[in-house]
Design an enzyme around this catalytic site. Structure first.
Site, short mmCIF file in Angstrom:
data_model
loop_
_atom_site.label_atom_id
_atom_site.label_comp_id
_atom_site.label_asym_id
_atom_site.label_seq_id
_atom_site.Cartn_x
_atom_site.Cartn_y
_atom_site.Cartn_z
N VAL A 1 0.86 -9.03 -5.87
CA VAL A 1 0.96 -7.57 -5.73
C VAL A 1 0.97 -7.19 -4.25
CG1 VAL A 1 -0.22 -5.38 -6.19
CG2 VAL A 1 -0.07 -7.11 -7.98
N CYS A 2 0.10 -7.82 -3.47
CA CYS A 2 0.03 -7.50 -2.04
C CYS A 2 1.33 -7.87 -1.32
CB CYS A 2 -1.15 -8.22 -1.40
SG CYS A 2 -2.75 -7.67 -2.02
N THR A 3 1.98 -8.93 -1.77
CA THR A 3 3.27 -9.30 -1.18
C THR A 3 4.27 -8.16 -1.31
OG1 THR A 3 2.89 -11.66 -1.59
CG2 THR A 3 5.18 -10.97 -1.32
N GLU B 1 3.52 -5.01 -1.69
CA GLU B 1 3.03 -3.85 -0.93
C GLU B 1 3.36 -3.99 0.55
OE1 GLU B 1 -0.85 -2.54 -3.57
OE2 GLU B 1 -1.09 -4.03 -1.98
N LEU B 2 3.14 -5.17 1.12
CA LEU B 2 3.40 -5.36 2.54
C LEU B 2 4.88 -5.17 2.86
CD1 LEU B 2 1.00 -8.37 3.11
CD2 LEU B 2 0.77 -6.13 4.16
#
Length: 219
Positions: free
Chosen positions: A44-46, A48-49
């Site tokens: 998920v963070c991938t 978002e970034l």
């Protein structure tokens, strides 16, 4: 106890992908968006970034500096950036803090003071509370806090919308209603008396109830 809105954002020194920073000095006279991640190489963070990297011109236009945080080391952030570029089309174009001693995560109440251990052995689940968004004003006070679970990707269009409201209401004694967007009507703040409002808005206002005074968005 979470950091409250209106509190001074804790200052700190940290290593980032763009060198060492002192946070308050790095903010300068700008607005800032600090958003945190529980672990590098998380799905998920991938997304978002990469999303924030593509949206950077929108934040730049509003005078908002971007900075990410993960508890992993800066050299792992650099390797993660390669994956982000490959899968999302854009690598992070803003600094990423390597919070390897958990200092910043604890300062911002994202991890308990008792949290410890080798960050490379800590799992995303160990750090799952490191999923916050802090919008910080030029006066270094916290203006907005959002907390997301690991399973829900953040809506950065909503964060932009909230920043538009924060910046507008910092300049004018107004509030923005539900689902407000740039250019739409706003509400005169309750701290403004009717007599004072008449001098600010000589054209008057719409008032479906005495406590709701609606005017066009000020320039």
């Amino acid at each position: 106890m979470a950091l409250p809105i209106g509190a001074v954002a804790p200052d700190f020194e940290a290593e980032t992908t763009e060198g060492k920073i002192k946070f308050h000095d790095w903010i300068g006279n700008s607005w800032a968006l600090l958003f945190s991640h529980p672990k590098d190489f998380t799905p998920v963070c991938t997304t978002e970034l990469g999303t924030v990297a593509r949206m950077k011109p929108d934040f730049d236009k509003r005078g908002v500096k971007l900075i990410g945080l993960s508890v992993d080391p800066v050299d792992r952030h650099a390797k993660w950036a390669e994956d982000i570029k490959e899968t999302q089309g854009t690598a992070p174009n803003y600094p990423m803090i390597g919070d390897t001693d958990l200092k910043v995560s604890k300062l911002y109440d994202m991890l308990p003071a008792s949290a410890s251990g080798d960050v490379l052995k800590r799992t995303a689940a160990d750090n799952q509370t490191v999923r916050n968004v802090f919008v910080i004003g030029p006066d270094k006070t916290i203006r907005l806090v959002l907390v997301y679970p690991m399973s829900t990707g953040r809506n950065f269009q909503e964060i932009l919308r909230a920043i538009d409201s924060l910046q507008l209401t910092a300049k004018h004694r107004i509030s923005t209603p539900a689902d407000w967007k740039q250019g739409e009507d706003v509400i005169i703040s309750g701290s403004v008396s009717d007599e004072e409002a008449k001098t600010i808005y000589p054209q008057g206002w719409k008032s479906p109830k005495p406590y709701i005074r609606i005017v066009s968005q000020p320039k």
